[in-house]
Design a protein around this motif. Structure first.
Motif, PDB file in Angstrom:
ATOM      1  N   CYS A  44       0.906  63.272  24.452  1.00 43.25           N
ATOM      2  CA  CYS A  44       0.127  61.975  23.961  1.00 43.25           C
ATOM      3  C   CYS A  44      -0.878  61.471  25.030  1.00 43.25           C
ATOM      4  O   CYS A  44      -1.820  60.605  24.414  1.00 43.25           O
ATOM      5  N   GLU A  79       7.724  61.289  25.670  1.00 42.50           N
ATOM      6  CA  GLU A  79       8.799  60.848  24.773  1.00 42.50           C
ATOM      7  C   GLU A  79       9.534  62.093  24.103  1.00 42.50           C
ATOM      8  O   GLU A  79      10.535  62.282  24.065  1.00 42.50           O
ATOM      9  N   THR A  80       8.664  63.396  23.630  1.00 39.90           N
ATOM     10  CA  THR A  80       9.284  64.415  23.047  1.00 39.90           C
ATOM     11  C   THR A  80       9.921  65.497  23.685  1.00 39.90           C
ATOM     12  O   THR A  80      10.432  66.301  23.463  1.00 39.90           O
ATOM     13  N   CYS A 112       1.600  57.279  25.524  1.00 36.48           N
ATOM     14  CA  CYS A 112       3.062  57.453  25.052  1.00 36.48           C
ATOM     15  C   CYS A 112       3.902  56.176  25.261  1.00 36.48           C
ATOM     16  O   CYS A 112       4.048  55.750  26.292  1.00 36.48           O
ATOM     17  N   ASP A 113       5.153  56.322  24.301  1.00 37.46           N
ATOM     18  CA  ASP A 113       6.002  54.867  24.216  1.00 37.46           C
ATOM     19  C   ASP A 113       6.199  54.278  25.766  1.00 37.46           C
ATOM     20  O   ASP A 113       5.934  53.201  25.847  1.00 37.46           O
ATOM     21  N   HIS A 120      -1.653  59.370  20.748  1.00 33.37           N
ATOM     22  CA  HIS A 120      -0.291  59.046  20.578  1.00 33.37           C
ATOM     23  C   HIS A 120       0.186  58.995  19.175  1.00 33.37           C
ATOM     24  O   HIS A 120      -0.723  59.167  18.214  1.00 33.37           O
ATOM     25  N   CYS A 121       1.387  58.898  18.691  1.00 27.87           N
ATOM     26  CA  CYS A 121       1.853  58.816  17.319  1.00 27.87           C
ATOM     27  C   CYS A 121       1.072  57.848  16.610  1.00 27.87           C
ATOM     28  O   CYS A 121       0.822  56.676  16.939  1.00 27.87           O
ATOM     29  N   ALA A 126       4.497  53.579  20.506  1.00 31.38           N
ATOM     30  CA  ALA A 126       3.468  53.535  21.246  1.00 31.38           C
ATOM     31  C   ALA A 126       2.280  52.702  20.822  1.00 31.38           C
ATOM     32  O   ALA A 126       1.646  51.920  21.375  1.00 31.38           O
TER      33      ALA A 126
HETATM   34 FE1  FES Z   1       4.191  60.049  22.544  1.00 30.70          FE
HETATM   35 FE2  FES Z   1       5.328  59.278  20.125  1.00 30.70          FE
HETATM   36  S1  FES Z   1       5.616  61.072  21.245  1.00 30.70           S
HETATM   37  S2  FES Z   1       3.847  58.457  21.144  1.00 30.70           S
END
Ligand code: FES
Length: 576
Positions: free
Chosen positions: A56, A88-89, A124-125, A196-197, A203
């Motif tokens: 992200c 996050e992933t 990212c988050d 990002h998502c 995020a």
């Molecule tokens: Fe990075 Fe959702 S995985 S913002």
């Protein structure tokens, strides 16, 4: 700039004529920097969470380059530095375990270096709260630039949202409604650009929080990552941070109690992530603003969710940007009397001056109040003998018919225990049961993983049922949905009543009354407690031990106890 009478923090490094000044400047010049860049101009740190392991944020080198252009134009010296990046992933056991560690990296990197103001590149988050928290503890002028959301996902002609449709697809596979090959194909169609998502996950929520708190420029929340206007925003941020240093516009002047109240109301209006509760509590703790879990309930209760984005609604961040983005939402809140209009922002204007004329180009995406997605959009804070210090639920993501529910507990002692049992056809569970998950809180997991939205058993999914009441001390991805009670505090691993729940206990959830109760007498609970023993720490050394020993519970934002509060930017002089 040459001749500038103002003295900045970095002068303690670069403004000296002694041996130390020689050392500080001389080694910097090996990067090809001309000597006049050390003439007393503001030095701007660009705190970069770029990493190829954080997809992200993988476009952040380019973003930093645009920030630099703006800094140079305004007469500053931009110096980019890396900090721990939290993807996050990929991170295990969960990125949240490392939010506080990254914030320490940020805080110490800023304080220890010749920096007068800082641009925080976040995406990212966990990168957003980590950088805000670390910078807040130093309290220099700071401006956050979010990396922007991905373009909308697209699978077989339909929009799909990152995260949200992963949950849906995986349940469809389990229920036999989707083939495995379609599932694999969808994987390439979901996340198809930098950013990002693009659902209203954590995020996107935190990018909205940055703007709502006044810490980002107008437009920060929603411009897609690959839109040229995202780079314009970065450029303008570079220009502006230099002025902020000259004005001494520190974070503590922006992050007032009113700013947090605005952000909480915005979270209700956008249908934001439950994770924002934890992150804003932690940030408030760093900057010295008194904020509690109950403030979330009090301030969010009357705020309808007007942004129709997944996971609560239908659209995605790209649609949100084209509709007007957060400025349109802020205007709607301001006109409804739900905004502190005088709250300052990083561009030197009040939040209302930035948004009073903001257009709404699409009232399907950003709805008028009388056509809100849900009437009460905030975060419901539940209490009772199962959660004495609180638990949260996101009403806009829950099923209305389950908001008042009494059911029999089916208990999973750990996430591994859940995985062992959930697909077993003999599992004694039906749709009226309440799924209870323990030992996934800050200490228990450790790191409070996003596993609270437990998938339903296949035999219930096969009946076409898509939601059940679920209760845990875990968090939930901002992209997830369901009638999910999260952040039960104290957590099971800290000896909270959640640890004492047994299979078959009756549990009552009443969101309207903000109640979460277990129908077991105090005496019986005490007897169970006498037989309970705490789980051992996950590790006997290293950061994870430090975390386990010092992490605060969810109602205090899961910060480490010794990191709460500010420590300023002063540093004793070192000598070579
Ligand atoms: Fe990075 Fe959702 S995985 S913002």
């Amino acid at each position: 700039m040459a001749g500038d009478k103002q003295k900045f923090r970095s002068s303690e490094w670069f403004g000296r004529t002694d041996r130390d000044g020689f050392v500080h400047r001389s080694w910097m010049k090996n990067q090809g920097l001309p000597g006049d860049l050390f003439d007393g101009r503001p030095v701007i740190g660009i705190c970069n969470t770029f990493s190829e392991l954080t997809p992200c944020n993988a476009h952040f080198r380019k973003l930093a380059d645009h920030v630099k252009r703006g800094v140079y134009e305004s007469g500053g010296l931009p110096l980019e530095f890396p900090v721990m990046s939290l993807g996050e992933t990929n991170l295990r056991p969960t990125a949240m375990l490392f939010r506080n560690l990254a914030s320490m990296d940020v805080e110490e990197s800023i304080r220890a270096n010749p920096i007068d103001g800082v641009i925080l590149l976040v995406g990212c988050d966990k990168t957003t709260p980590a950088l805000l928290m670390g910078a807040a503890s130093c309290d220099l002028p700071a401006l956050a630039v979010s990396g922007g959301p991905m373009l909308s996902g697209r699978f077989r002609g339909a929009a799909i949202g990152s995260g949200t449709d992963v949950w849906r697809f995986s349940e469809d596979v389990k229920a036999g409604r989707m083939s495995l090959s379609d599932f694999m194909e969808a994987e390439s169609c979901m996340n198809r650009s930098a950013g990002h998502c693009m659902t209203m996950g954590t995020a996107s929520t935190m990018a909205n929080m940055v703007e709502a708190l006044g810490m980002g420029l107008p437009g920060n929340a929603a411009i897609p990552a690959v839109d040229s206007r995202r780079y314009v925003l970065a450029h303008l941020a570079g220009r502006r941070i230099v002025e902020m240093v000259r004005e001494d516009l520190r974070m503590s002047k922006i992050l007032t109690p009113e700013a947090f109240e605005n952000a909480i109301r915005v979270n209700g209006a956008i249908g934001g992530s439950t994770n924002a509760v934890i992150h804003l509590l932690a940030l408030a703790g760093r900057i010295g603003v008194s904020l509690s879990l109950d403030d979330w309930d009090r301030l969010g209760r009357d705020v309808p969710t007007i942004v129709d984005l997944m996971p609560s609604g239908r659209f995605l961040m790209e649609d949100y940007y084209y509709a007007g983005g957060l400025p349109a939402v802020l205007r709607a809140l301001g006109e409804a009397g739900l905004l502190h209009r005088d709250a300052p922002t990083v561009n030197g204007k009040t939040i209302w001056q930035n948004t009073a004329d903001a257009p709404n180009y699409n009232t399907e995406v950003i709805r008028p109040f009388d056509k809100a997605l849900t009437k009460s959009g905030g975060i419901a804070v539940l209490r009772g003998n199962l959660a004495p210090d609180g638990a949260v639920l996101k009403p806009s993501a829950a099923s209305p018919d389950l908001m008042r529910h009494r059911g029999r507990a089916v208990v999973f002692e750990t996430i591994e225990h859940y995985y062992e049992r959930i697909d077993d056809p003999a599992l004694d569970i039906d749709e009226s049961s309440v799924m209870v998950l323990k030992n996934c809180g800050p200490k228990g997991y450790p790191g409070m993983a996003e596993v609270g939205n437990l998938g339903l058993p296949p035999k219930i999914l096969e009946k076409g049922i898509t939601d059940m009441v679920r209760i845990s001390d875990a968090r939930m991805s901002g992209t997830a949905y369901g009638t999910v009670v999260l952040h039960v505090t104290p957590e099971a691993a800290a000896g909270g009543p959640l640890a004492l729940v047994q299979e078959g206990d009756m549990i009552t959830l009443d969101v309207a009354e903000r109640r979460l109760e277990i129908e077991v007498s105090d005496e019986d609970l005490e007897a169970r407690r006498a037989a309970w023993s705490p789980p051992p720490p996950p590790m006997t050394g290293g950061y994870q031990k430090l975390y386990f020993d010092h992490v605060l519970q969810a109602d205090r934002g899961c910060d480490l106890d010794f990191l709460v509060g500010g420590r300023g930017a002063a540093v004793p002089r070192e000598s070579h």
